[in-house]
Design a protein around this motif. Structure first.
Motif, short mmCIF file in Angstrom:
data_model
loop_
_atom_site.label_atom_id
_atom_site.label_comp_id
_atom_site.label_asym_id
_atom_site.label_seq_id
_atom_site.Cartn_x
_atom_site.Cartn_y
_atom_site.Cartn_z
N UNK A 113 0.83 -1.21 0.00
CA UNK A 113 0.00 0.00 0.00
C UNK A 113 0.86 1.26 0.00
N UNK A 114 1.97 1.23 0.73
CA UNK A 114 2.87 2.39 0.81
C UNK A 114 4.27 1.97 0.34
N UNK A 115 4.45 1.72 -0.94
CA UNK A 115 5.75 1.19 -1.42
C UNK A 115 6.91 2.16 -1.27
N UNK A 116 6.64 3.46 -1.21
CA UNK A 116 7.71 4.45 -1.16
C UNK A 116 8.10 4.86 0.26
N UNK A 117 7.35 4.41 1.24
CA UNK A 117 7.64 4.83 2.60
C UNK A 117 8.79 4.04 3.19
N UNK A 118 9.65 4.75 3.91
CA UNK A 118 10.76 4.11 4.61
C UNK A 118 10.57 4.29 6.11
N UNK A 119 10.97 3.27 6.86
CA UNK A 119 10.86 3.32 8.31
C UNK A 119 12.25 3.18 8.91
N UNK A 120 12.61 4.11 9.76
CA UNK A 120 13.96 4.15 10.32
C UNK A 120 14.18 3.03 11.32
#
Length: 461
Positions: free
Chosen positions: A305-312
């Motif tokens: 759903x959120x392919x571009x989101x990165x999580x630190x």
């Protein structure tokens, strides 16, 4: 054939099949007419017509013909039914075998079961999406066994635990698995509230026979949140009889509750006893590792759903540590975090997490009490609570007492003098010495370090 003649025949049927069968199946029949060799009867439900035709048709035909009535078959019509609704006819059959003593689910009854307002199943709640950890591994294994649809090995299966620990997820997963592996089984999943609603509706509409037939005709009955029927005497009585009828037929029953059956207030003793006679499994509060696993699983689901989101790095660990009371709150926090980050176009780092979830993090700060720590430590070391608080200086009591003082200093906001007062009026210097001693032992004694860590996790869970 006259009504008087039918009355005489009913007396013969009473002697032949016994009072219970007669009252349940023959007495409700109303003779209408004999036409072209067909004896027509009015019945309350199609299910009853089907059951009588399968199990008593040959006996009724025999008695009719013995009385001089040239009848070849029987027909049953539901009273006040639409003319388009088909009647149920019975051909002369051989005497039923022993297996006919248990009613089989007929096509008409199955249609009625399909129309029953059962709780909808959530497509997200399957075994594939259930994260297994030490707190829930037994419950998961038991649910897996039941979902195979094989011989009933433990009945009922009772899953209990607090809010957001996975009871409903497992119930839905069992239902989905049974529908896939055993489509021939009639699986009914509903909440205890829906069971009560259907019972009250049947009473109001005078259709208790329909209610009894439907709930006694399922192969697997699943009732969620059974604590809801506590205090509702009539509903509990009907649930009790339904439970017994299904167990006698070797049908599987699966129950969930928010606490152990014996601890549900206002639940009748006989219902508690029936629930406790099967396998009762506790879903324990989640530990840090399980919460982290749940978050990682959710992140994988969100990646599409959120392919571009990165999580630190560290964010999931932070959430797993801080939000420990409820898995639903934990998952909801992650959902909000992903939605917020996608709207503002930022990476999910620690700063964004604390800003976005400030209210959730604040609400999740559970206040651990001194009394709770004392109780946990006494249970862990298998000593009495009075010995931790009391004056005895034996090593078997002194060391657990120091561990409890250390945890009170680390996990509560109480001052040293206040902690001392909670431990039998001890001076604050005694508490200070105990805390310092445990800090020293943690670096040199592996067992003490393990004990302290286990107790801390248990208290923070």
């Amino acid at each position: 054939m006259t009504q008087e003649k039918w009355g005489l025949l009913r007396n013969k049927l009473l002697k032949a099949i016994g009072k219970n069968n007669y009252t349940t199946w023959i007495e409700p029949l109303e003779f209408q007419e004999v036409q072209d060799g067909v004896a027509v009867f009015s019945v309350p439900t199609n299910f009853m017509g089907n059951y009588v035709s399968q199990n008593f048709a040959d006996l009724i035909l025999y008695e009719l013909n013995t009385a001089g009535e040239p009848v070849q078959r029987l027909a049953f019509r539901v009273a006040a039914n639409s003319p388009t609704r088909p009647s149920v006819e019975a051909e002369p059959v051989q005497a039923p075998g022993p297996e006919a003593a248990v009613p089989h689910l007929t096509e008409v009854a199955n249609d009625a079961l399909e129309s029953l307002q059962a709780a909808p199943l959530d497509a997200r709640f399957t075994f594939d999406t259930f994260v297994v950890g030490k707190p829930n591994e037994l419950a998961h294994a038991a649910a897996r066994r039941v979902s195979e649809g094989g011989p009933v090995t433990f009945n009922p299966l009772v899953l209990y635990g607090g809010v957001g620990l996975g009871k409903t997820h497992l119930m839905h997963a069992i239902a989905w698995e049974l529908k896939t592996k055993r489509p021939d089984l009639n699986v009914l999943y509903l909440s205890a509230e829906q069971f009560m609603y259907r019972f009250v509706q049947a009473l109001r509409e005078r259709r208790m026979m329909d209610f009894k037939h439907l709930f006694r005709s399922v192969d697997v009955l699943m009732v969620d949140d059974v604590q809801f029927i506590a205090g509702k005497d009539s509903t509990q009585e009907e649930f009790f009889h339904t439970f017994n009828a299904l167990v006698d037929q070797n049908k599987q029953i699966i129950i969930s509750a928010d606490r152990a059956p014996g601890e549900i207030k206002d639940l009748e003793d006989r219902v508690k006893s029936r629930l406790q006679c099967g396998l009762v499994v506790d879903l324990h509060p989640t530990d840090y590792e399980l919460r982290l696993g749940i978050l990682q699983n959710k992140v994988q689901q969100y990646s599409s759903t959120y392919p571009d989101l990165k999580i630190a790095d560290g964010v999931l660990e932070f959430l797993a540590h801080r939000i420990s009371t409820n898995v639903r709150v934990l998952e909801g926090a992650l959902t909000r975090l992903f939605a917020f980050a996608s709207l503002v176009g930022r990476e999910i780092d620690m700063e964004l997490t604390q800003d976005c979830l400030a209210d959730v993090l604040r609400a999740s700060e559970r206040k651990i009490t001194v009394e709770e720590i004392q109780r946990k430590v006494s249970e862990y070391y298998n000593i009495r609570l009075s010995d931790i608080i009391g004056p005895k200086r034996l090593r078997s009591y002194a060391r657990p007492r120091q561990v409890a003082m250390y945890l009170c200093k680390q996990l509560t906001s109480r001052s040293l003098p206040e902690i001392g007062r909670r431990f039998g009026g001890r001076d604050h210097t005694t508490v200070m010495h105990g805390v310092k001693r445990i800090e020293e032992l943690k670096t040199t004694d592996g067992q003490i370090a393990e004990d302290v860590e286990m107790l801390r996790r248990s208290l923070e869970a």
